[in-house]
Write an enzyme that holds these catalytic residues in place. Structure first.
Site, PDB file in Angstrom:
ATOM      1  N   LYS A 683     -14.612   2.779  -4.055  1.00 32.39           N
ATOM      2  CA  LYS A 683     -14.499   3.256  -2.711  1.00 32.39           C
ATOM      3  C   LYS A 683     -12.850   3.614  -1.999  1.00 32.39           C
ATOM      4  O   LYS A 683     -12.094   2.768  -2.141  1.00 32.39           O
ATOM      5  CB  LYS A 683     -14.779   2.061  -1.771  1.00 32.39           C
ATOM      6  N   GLU A 764      -4.223  -7.393  -3.793  1.00 32.46           N
ATOM      7  CA  GLU A 764      -3.121  -7.065  -3.450  1.00 32.46           C
ATOM      8  C   GLU A 764      -2.857  -6.684  -1.967  1.00 32.46           C
ATOM      9  O   GLU A 764      -3.483  -5.859  -1.712  1.00 32.46           O
ATOM     10  CB  GLU A 764      -2.623  -5.863  -4.153  1.00 32.46           C
ATOM     11  N   CYS A 798       3.713  -0.621   0.471  1.00 32.95           N
ATOM     12  CA  CYS A 798       3.840  -2.041   0.612  1.00 32.95           C
ATOM     13  C   CYS A 798       5.004  -2.660   0.175  1.00 32.95           C
ATOM     14  O   CYS A 798       5.633  -3.805   0.470  1.00 32.95           O
ATOM     15  CB  CYS A 798       2.617  -2.532  -0.089  1.00 32.95           C
ATOM     16  N   GLU A 894       3.831  -7.376   9.285  1.00 32.81           N
ATOM     17  CA  GLU A 894       4.110  -6.052   8.561  1.00 32.81           C
ATOM     18  C   GLU A 894       3.877  -4.937   9.783  1.00 32.81           C
ATOM     19  O   GLU A 894       2.880  -4.953  10.326  1.00 32.81           O
ATOM     20  CB  GLU A 894       3.032  -5.999   7.547  1.00 32.81           C
TER      21      GLU A 894
END
Ligand SMILES: Cc1cc2nc3c(=O)[nH]c(=O)nc-3n(C[C@H](O)[C@H](O)[C@H](O)COP(=O)(O)OP(=O)(O)OC[C@H]3O[C@@H](n4cnc5c(N)ncnc54)[C@H](O)[C@@H]3O)c2cc1C
Length: 1016
Positions: A683, A764, A798, A894
């Site tokens: 996906k 992750e 990231c 974040e």
């Protein structure tokens, strides 16, 4: 008629004879510098420490700091220098102020052997002395490392000031030879192009030239008015084509077309130098006005070889010293043969190279006054004197400036003087015989080729094939080291720029296309689509991808389950080869895929290319790793029993990928699952669904069997959640936000009726990555790397820098330069090459980041925000907040955008505590030149990937296995040796092989897997 070789020898012997009358003081045995150099030549480790110490010294402020560094660098040394260091350190402990001063004084004394003065006024004294010796000058302003446009403006202003001072101070000076003075103006200034524009991108020569021309024009006009000569120095290979283009553009244009007092450098160590020179000469003939070329071998050999090896590029420089020497001679001949249009300057201290130019000029009957020899200030003094005595024109290259900005120049000179291969060392430190010194380099090459001499140098023509000698490969070389990464595309090459432009325009014609989902090899359009848009221009639809609902999801799980029963027994060799074929297809379609990423996710060229390279690397690396772990391994040698350890795949894997590395991460997780024998439902992120469709196409072309890989784009909250909970999904590989990651982690922990396996989650998530800049850090590097780590790809990696931690001591200096650097980075549509900051991915991200900027404004102080970003598209201005405290939201959450939160701390203790004080542990960076602090940071910083003295983004497969812990992830390392194990279950098979007390002496190593039925 005597041969050219004997003429060269005659000239050479004459020079050496004159040189021997006045030996070079640089290489004599007395004095601080001489002793250091002698030791450096004897001991590589000492040389390394010495150069590193010299590099940091000018940026140390107090004597105590100097002494601490001295101790850190040298206390462990075991050689002739040790007693001196120990005595120095003892003295330093008693009186640091004294030793600090003495050291600084000594090192700056050494530096001033190579730097002709602190400023324009200062250098004039040196020039006067040289004038008395009939030596001319070219002055170079030190300070090539500029990080912002403010700094380039300062450099340009200093150039103007320098020209003015030199013209004034040398009024009335006459040509030392008294002839051909029209070719050789007295005032001669050497300019470094990179110091005039901070954003030069090799991919975008047009942008560089557009910025450089207006900076140069006032300098050139000034020079012309004052009757001066301007030379463009040549720097690293990345800037070479731009420098050549710029030169031809400016001096081909009407205003300067008839000006003969411009010159450029050609570096003979470059493999393409001959074609560049021929091209220049042809241009010069068309221009119909003289110009000058300074021929040198080149000062960046180490840099070029290391950079090429790191990026897996063909090395642009020759690998053997005599190749550079021979090419220097070939280019010398070319220059002199074209003397009617080009004035030659030979920049060398090598008597053989010089003598060759002299002999060849004689052969062509060229007057000694129509070309010149150029040598560096502080080097080859006796050679300069000899050449003057022989009636040649000599010019000295005189660098001017402070030691700190001049450090890279100074270190280049130290390297040159201590190089094993250098002429100066051979002649003055090692007393090599005249015959050897004057030997024809082609003869040496021939002997080397015939095996009569040991290989002349360690690097081969292709840096990919052999490692750099300094890598110190030993028998303990780590296993990852056997993997050779795919090369990055070098956008400095015109050919690659053209390919990328073509790919972009072709991709434009394909925008809006529809892509099916794929189940069991069947292409399905569901009637519903996910539209993927171009974030630079949101009205452009990049593509529409069929959307999967629950029904498709159920079907996909079923076919994947069925396909698993066959795929799991497919030998790993076949599965590895599938990945290798996929890598080859991606390589073939590389520019097309990069172009797609530019449109679909707003990646700048080099970032897009980096993503494709990473995807290729994942395929090749995992194929290699699977071969490593695929065979059953004997656990121990025990008589009478065999125990084999091996792995089975887990089952059906559901791969959920993010949009920010749209090909690499999707491909990495998918291929890891496939090569280990799992079947996959893949996906992609909704925002990058077209990239996902491309990957499906590629893996199908590579031969993935129907059902083994199924492509299922859809809504995470609907079909994604359904699959995560599905009893027949055995493994979930997820990369994405913490919020979704934690939900998956939790949900996967629930065992549902009929479920056979405990679900494994490879997870992750994000980061809140910190970089600490220590008090002694090299700011030229730290600012550039931090700016790139924070703003590159809009801060949407990231790994991106989000918290910058600065010590009180250097806070002001860093902030001043950082803000100027942020004001200079290129923001714009990434279809243009050389852009650093493009648009963020979509409107949701855009609004969320703007909200964080509002939060920042209320919590902290807005130190800088870029103005004038493009109004169309999701462009966020690079933003810096200061006065940020660790508990503020902008320091904890974040943001995933081009925003830096700067935290000021008292000392390194606090810096490390702040760096570690978040929920995340993904990447971190540390800039320092203190060996002790570096060791401490390596040990104490909490992050999955800790980077020292480099950017904290840009992990390379195999080299930097990537992934974090704490709330950044489950501790798996993509691109690392253990990664595949997450996709496998270990199994041990034990057989008692004794029969009535007897047993074979040795258990055989399995050469195959445990497969059934056995294949032939
Ligand atoms: C006036 C002047 C101006 C200069 N301007 C520039 C400039 O604009 N740009 C620039 O890059 N340099 C410039 N240089 C520096 C110059 O490149 C070095 O000083 C020069 O390369 C040293 O060469 P040499 O002939 O004096 O000594 P040599 O000892 O004969 O040659 C040393 C050179 O050989 C080459 N070399 C060393 N090892 C190898 C190897 N294994 N394989 C292949 N080649 C090798 C390197 O270029 C090295 O510098 C300039 C030098 C002078 C004198």
């Amino acid at each position: 008629m005597r041969s050219l070789q004997s003429e060269i020898e005659q000239h050479g012997r004459r020079i050496l004879q004159l040189v021997d009358q006045h030996p070079d003081s640089l290489f004599s045995k007395a004095g601080f510098y001489q002793r250091l150099m002698a030791l450096s030549m004897r001991d590589e480790q000492f040389k390394l420490q010495l150069f590193r110490f010299v590099d940091v010294l000018p940026s140390l402020h107090g004597s105590r700091e100097i002494v601490e560094h001295l101790e850190e660098y040298f206390a462990g040394m075991r050689d002739g220098f040790a007693p001196f260091v120990h005595a120095g350190v003892r003295l330093a402990r008693v009186a640091p102020w004294l030793s600090g001063r003495v050291l600084r004084w000594n090192v700056s004394g050494v530096a001033h052997q190579f730097i002709a003065g602190k400023n324009a006024g200062d250098v004039v004294k040196t020039l006067r002395k040289r004038r008395a010796q009939k030596i001319g000058f070219t002055v170079d302003l030190l300070g090539e490392a500029v990080v912002s446009e403010t700094e380039t403006d300062e450099y340009a202003a200093r150039c103007l000031d320098l020209l003015e001072t030199l013209a004034r101070e040398t009024r009335g000076w006459t040509d030392p030879l008294g002839r051909n003075s029209d070719l050789f103006p007295i005032v001669n200034v050497s300019i470094k192009i990179s110091a005039l524009y901070s954003q030069i991108s090799p991919a975008d020569p047009a942008d560089a030239i557009a910025h450089l021309v207006p900076k140069l024009l006032p300098i050139l006009r000034h020079a012309r008015q004052r009757g001066a000569f301007i030379n463009f120095d040549m720097e690293s290979y990345a800037h070479k084509n731009i420098t050549l283009e710029l030169f031809k553009k400016i001096f081909g244009d009407r205003e300067f077309k008839d000006w003969p007092h411009a010159g450029i450098v050609i570096q003979a160590y470059l493999r393409d130098s001959e074609s560049d020179l021929r091209n220049l000469i042809e241009w010069g003939r068309e221009r119909d006005t003289r110009f000058a070329v300074r021929l040198v071998k080149g000062a960046y050999w180490d840099h070029e070889t290391i950079r090429a090896a790191q990026n897996h590029w063909n090395c642009p420089v020759y690998s053997q010293k005599p190749e550079s020497d021979a090419n220097f001679e070939a280019l010398t001949r070319l220059l002199l043969e074209n003397e009617s249009v080009v004035t030659a300057a030979f920049g060398s201290h090598n008597v053989r190279s010089i003598a060759h130019a002299q002999a060849f000029a004689d052969e062509l009957g060229i007057d000694r006054g129509r070309f010149e020899f150029q040598l560096l200030y502080g080097m080859g003094g006796p050679i300069k004197r000899a050449l003057v005595e022989m009636g040649y024109r000599v010019r000295e290259y005189c660098p001017v400036g402070e030691l700190l900005p001049g450090m890279s120049y100074f270190v280049r000179r130290l390297l040159e003087n201590t190089s094993n291969e250098g002429f100066l060392r051979a002649k003055f430190a090692e007393n090599i015989s005249e015959d050897e010194l004057l030997r024809d380099p082609r003869e040496l090459l021939q002997k080397s080729r015939n095996g009569l001499l040991p290989r002349l140098n360690n690097l081969t023509t292709n840096a990919m094939k052999e490692p750099h000698p300094s890598y110190n490969l030993s028998l303990d070389t780590p296993p990852g080291d056997t993997y050779e990464n795919a090369p990055l595309t070098s956008f400095g090459q015109q050919e690659n720029q053209d390919k990328m432009r073509k790919a972009l325009s072709e991709m434009r014609t394909r925008l809006g296309k529809e892509y099916p989902l794929v189940i069991n090899g069947e292409k399905i359009f569901t009637g519903k689509t996910i539209a993927s848009i171009n974030p630079s221009s949101p009205e452009d639809v990049v593509g529409a991808v069929a959307e999967a609902g629950i029904a498709e999801t159920e079907r996909a799980v079923k076919v994947a389950r069925d396909a698993f029963e066959k795929w799991r027994w497919t030998p790993f060799e076949q599965r590895s080869q599938l990945l290798e074929r996929a890598a080859a297809i991606m390589d073939r379609r590389r520019f097309e895929l990069s172009a797609l990423e530019v449109f679909e996710v707003g990646k700048p060229w080099t970032e897009a290319d980096g993503d494709i390279r990473e995807a290729i690397d994942f395929c090749l690396f995992y194929a290699q790793q699977m071969r490593r772990i695929g065979r059953p391994r004997l656990t121990q040698h025990v008589p009478g029993e065999e125990s084999y350890y091996h792995y089975w795949p887990r089952g059906v894997a559901f791969v959920i990928a993010p949009w920010n590395f749209p090909l690499a991460i999707l491909c990495g997780m998918t291929t890891a699952a496939l090569v280990t024998g799992n079947t996959v439902i893949m996906k992609p992120a909704e925002q990058s669904a077209v990239c996902g469709a491309m990957l499906m196409e590629i893996l199908e072309e590579a031969g993935v069997p129907p059902g083994v890989l199924n492509f299922l784009p859809g809504k995470g909250s609907v079909m994604g959640a359904h699959l995560v909970d599905h009893k027949d999904v055995d493994l979930i590989a997820f990369t994405g936000s913490r919020e979704v990651g934690l939900r998956i982690w939790q949900s996967a922990g629930i065992t549902r009726p009929g479920q056979r396996e405990l679900k494994r989650v490879v997870c992750e998530m994000g980061g809140k990555n910190a970089v600490i800049i220590d008090a002694d850090a090299d700011l030229d590097e730290a600012i550039v790397d931090c700016s790139y780590s924070a703003f590159g790809y809009q801060g949407q990696k990231c790994s991106a820098l989000s918290r910058l931690i600065l010590l009180e001591e250097n806070y002001d200096r860093v902030m001043e330069r950082l803000i100027k650097a942020a004001a200079s980075v290129r923001v714009g549509n990434p279809e243009e090459p050389g852009i650093t900051v493009g648009p963020v991915i979509d409107e949701t991200a855009y609004n969320r980041i703007l909200e964080y900027i509002q939060i920042g404004k209320s919590e902290a102080r807005l130190a800088y925000q870029r103005e004038g970003v493009p109004p169309k598209g999701f462009f966020i201005p690079p933003t810096i907040f200061s006065d940020v405290k660790p508990n503020m939201r902008i320091a904890r959450e974040e943001i995933f955008g081009p925003v830096i939160s700067v935290l000021k701390v008292r000392d390194l203790d606090e810096a490390i505590a702040v760096a570690n004080g978040t929920d995340y542990a993904l990447t971190a960076g540390f800039f320092s030149r203190s060996p002790a602090n570096i060791e401490r940071a390596k040990a104490q910083i909490e992050a999955g990937n800790v980077y020292v003295n480099r950017s904290c983004t840009g992990a390379v497969v195999g080299r930097h296995p990537f992934g974090g812990f704490k709330m950044s992830g489950s501790g798996t390392k993509a691109g690392g040796a253990d990664y595949l194990l997450q996709f496998l279950v270990p199994r041990v098979v034990t057989e008692n092989i004794t029969r009535h007390g007897f047993a074979p002496e040795q258990a055989p190593e399995y050469r195959d897997e445990f497969l059934w039925p056995k294949r032939q």
